[in-house]
Design a protein around this motif. Sequence first.
Motif, PDB file in Angstrom:
ATOM      1  N   ILE A  46      41.896  39.959  29.740  1.00  0.00           N
ATOM      2  CA  ILE A  46      42.177  38.868  29.751  1.00  0.00           C
ATOM      3  C   ILE A  46      43.460  38.934  28.632  1.00  0.00           C
ATOM      4  CG2 ILE A  46      40.264  37.778  30.338  1.00  0.00           C
ATOM      5  CD1 ILE A  46      40.734  37.043  26.990  1.00  0.00           C
ATOM      6  N   VAL A  47      44.362  38.271  28.479  1.00  0.00           N
ATOM      7  CA  VAL A  47      45.402  37.722  28.113  1.00  0.00           C
ATOM      8  C   VAL A  47      45.329  36.167  27.530  1.00  0.00           C
ATOM      9  CG1 VAL A  47      47.896  38.009  27.702  1.00  0.00           C
ATOM     10  CG2 VAL A  47      46.822  39.804  29.465  1.00  0.00           C
ATOM     11  N   PRO A  48      45.238  35.433  26.238  1.00  0.00           N
ATOM     12  CA  PRO A  48      44.520  34.885  26.109  1.00  0.00           C
ATOM     13  C   PRO A  48      46.033  33.690  25.865  1.00  0.00           C
ATOM     14  CG  PRO A  48      43.685  35.656  24.264  1.00  0.00           C
ATOM     15  CD  PRO A  48      44.022  36.550  24.952  1.00  0.00           C
ATOM     16  N   ASP A  67      56.088  34.670  27.216  1.00  0.00           N
ATOM     17  CA  ASP A  67      56.109  36.131  25.677  1.00  0.00           C
ATOM     18  C   ASP A  67      55.552  37.166  25.847  1.00  0.00           C
ATOM     19  OD1 ASP A  67      57.713  33.874  24.330  1.00  0.00           O
ATOM     20  OD2 ASP A  67      55.872  33.161  24.125  1.00  0.00           O
ATOM     21  N   ILE A  68      54.647  37.674  27.238  1.00  0.00           N
ATOM     22  CA  ILE A  68      53.743  38.613  27.586  1.00  0.00           C
ATOM     23  C   ILE A  68      54.461  39.691  27.647  1.00  0.00           C
ATOM     24  CG2 ILE A  68      51.847  39.416  28.851  1.00  0.00           C
ATOM     25  CD1 ILE A  68      50.662  36.727  29.116  1.00  0.00           C
ATOM     26  N   PRO A  69      54.656  40.269  26.864  1.00  0.00           N
ATOM     27  CA  PRO A  69      55.511  41.753  26.466  1.00  0.00           C
ATOM     28  C   PRO A  69      54.778  42.813  27.845  1.00  0.00           C
ATOM     29  CG  PRO A  69      54.086  42.343  24.987  1.00  0.00           C
ATOM     30  CD  PRO A  69      54.058  40.919  25.695  1.00  0.00           C
ATOM     31  N   PHE A  70      53.796  42.534  28.632  1.00  0.00           N
ATOM     32  CA  PHE A  70      53.314  43.962  29.743  1.00  0.00           C
ATOM     33  C   PHE A  70      53.588  42.739  30.995  1.00  0.00           C
ATOM     34  CE2 PHE A  70      50.548  43.090  26.768  1.00  0.00           C
ATOM     35  CZ  PHE A  70      49.143  41.913  27.696  1.00  0.00           C
ATOM     36  N   PRO A  71      52.943  43.375  31.916  1.00  0.00           N
ATOM     37  CA  PRO A  71      52.690  42.574  33.494  1.00  0.00           C
ATOM     38  C   PRO A  71      51.696  42.028  33.414  1.00  0.00           C
ATOM     39  CG  PRO A  71      53.795  45.030  34.027  1.00  0.00           C
ATOM     40  CD  PRO A  71      53.526  44.919  32.318  1.00  0.00           C
ATOM     41  N   VAL A  72      51.181  40.996  34.183  1.00  0.00           N
ATOM     42  CA  VAL A  72      50.280  40.833  34.668  1.00  0.00           C
ATOM     43  C   VAL A  72      50.085  40.221  36.053  1.00  0.00           C
ATOM     44  CG1 VAL A  72      50.178  39.295  32.009  1.00  0.00           C
ATOM     45  CG2 VAL A  72      50.615  37.983  34.055  1.00  0.00           C
ATOM     46  N   ASP A  73      48.585  40.962  36.209  1.00  0.00           N
ATOM     47  CA  ASP A  73      47.869  40.820  37.650  1.00  0.00           C
ATOM     48  C   ASP A  73      47.778  39.362  37.991  1.00  0.00           C
ATOM     49  OD1 ASP A  73      48.470  43.363  37.861  1.00  0.00           O
ATOM     50  OD2 ASP A  73      46.932  43.479  36.277  1.00  0.00           O
ATOM     51  N   VAL A  74      46.869  38.507  37.274  1.00  0.00           N
ATOM     52  CA  VAL A  74      46.481  37.241  37.841  1.00  0.00           C
ATOM     53  C   VAL A  74      46.698  36.541  37.108  1.00  0.00           C
ATOM     54  CG1 VAL A  74      44.841  35.926  38.636  1.00  0.00           C
ATOM     55  CG2 VAL A  74      45.319  38.583  39.207  1.00  0.00           C
ATOM     56  N   VAL A  75      47.194  35.235  37.196  1.00  0.00           N
ATOM     57  CA  VAL A  75      47.454  34.071  36.327  1.00  0.00           C
ATOM     58  C   VAL A  75      46.514  33.123  36.577  1.00  0.00           C
ATOM     59  CG1 VAL A  75      48.871  31.794  35.490  1.00  0.00           C
ATOM     60  CG2 VAL A  75      50.300  34.436  35.530  1.00  0.00           C
ATOM     61  N   ASP A  76      45.187  32.833  35.767  1.00  0.00           N
ATOM     62  CA  ASP A  76      44.188  31.341  35.725  1.00  0.00           C
ATOM     63  C   ASP A  76      44.862  30.426  34.663  1.00  0.00           C
ATOM     64  OD1 ASP A  76      41.891  31.237  36.205  1.00  0.00           O
ATOM     65  OD2 ASP A  76      40.443  32.416  34.915  1.00  0.00           O
ATOM     66  N   VAL A  77      44.752  29.544  35.679  1.00  0.00           N
ATOM     67  CA  VAL A  77      44.834  28.116  35.273  1.00  0.00           C
ATOM     68  C   VAL A  77      44.205  26.909  34.384  1.00  0.00           C
ATOM     69  CG1 VAL A  77      46.954  26.489  35.193  1.00  0.00           C
ATOM     70  CG2 VAL A  77      47.302  28.618  36.510  1.00  0.00           C
ATOM     71  N   PHE A  78      44.017  27.267  33.496  1.00  0.00           N
ATOM     72  CA  PHE A  78      42.946  25.816  32.917  1.00  0.00           C
ATOM     73  C   PHE A  78      43.513  24.974  31.872  1.00  0.00           C
ATOM     74  CE2 PHE A  78      40.031  29.845  32.770  1.00  0.00           C
ATOM     75  CZ  PHE A  78      38.795  28.658  32.661  1.00  0.00           C
ATOM     76  N   VAL A  79      44.781  24.159  33.245  1.00  0.00           N
ATOM     77  CA  VAL A  79      45.255  22.727  32.076  1.00  0.00           C
ATOM     78  C   VAL A  79      44.911  22.199  33.054  1.00  0.00           C
ATOM     79  CG1 VAL A  79      46.752  24.282  30.828  1.00  0.00           C
ATOM     80  CG2 VAL A  79      47.946  23.733  33.151  1.00  0.00           C
ATOM     81  N   ASN A  80      45.256  20.827  32.869  1.00  0.00           N
ATOM     82  CA  ASN A  80      45.538  19.657  33.597  1.00  0.00           C
ATOM     83  C   ASN A  80      45.977  19.521  34.891  1.00  0.00           C
ATOM     84  OD1 ASN A  80      44.006  17.889  31.979  1.00  0.00           O
ATOM     85  ND2 ASN A  80      45.490  17.371  31.230  1.00  0.00           N
ATOM     86  N   SER A  81      46.004  19.241  36.398  1.00  0.00           N
ATOM     87  CA  SER A  81      46.969  19.596  37.645  1.00  0.00           C
ATOM     88  C   SER A  81      47.943  18.626  37.267  1.00  0.00           C
ATOM     89  CB  SER A  81      45.499  18.868  38.359  1.00  0.00           C
ATOM     90  OG  SER A  81      44.515  19.024  39.318  1.00  0.00           O
ATOM     91  N   ASP A  82      48.562  17.699  36.482  1.00  0.00           N
ATOM     92  CA  ASP A  82      49.754  17.496  36.391  1.00  0.00           C
ATOM     93  C   ASP A  82      51.174  18.479  35.828  1.00  0.00           C
ATOM     94  OD1 ASP A  82      48.641  16.588  34.042  1.00  0.00           O
ATOM     95  OD2 ASP A  82      49.759  15.054  34.144  1.00  0.00           O
TER      96      ASP A  82
END
Length: 135
Positions: A46-48, A67-82
């Motif tokens: 996990i990458v916070p 800002d993440i200096p390496f590739p990420v595979d999946v982005v898991d989104v915990f923000v409001n829908s808007d």
Amino acid sequence: MYGDQETVRKILTASGDTWAVVGLSSNRSRAAYRVAEVLQRFGKRIVPVHPKAEPVHGEQGYASLADIPFPVDVVDVFVNSDLAGPVADEAVAAGAKAVWFQLGVVDEAAYARTREAGLDMVMDKCPAIEIPRLG
């Protein structure tokens, strides 16, 4: 509707093991904290991603996906829908393979854009509920 079992399985088993968790902070009472813990238990890195950029679960945090200096595979989104649509767009720009909008996070236009860009996407589901079901 926005995440058939085949897509859920593909994201959880074949899309890669580096998951950027947008909205993850050290606040133990938040769902993101507990879900990230489950993902780690199932072998995901996990990458916070949170404006505070604080470390969580032993992993360095970053203020944004860019800002993440390496590739990420999946982005898991915990923000409001808007706020979720722009995060999905950032995931596409960052080269992620998949986007996962958590329970209660729905943006149909972002879903369409993300799928059109070639990424797998699940919306309004929780990977911590889905991953144990794969067993």
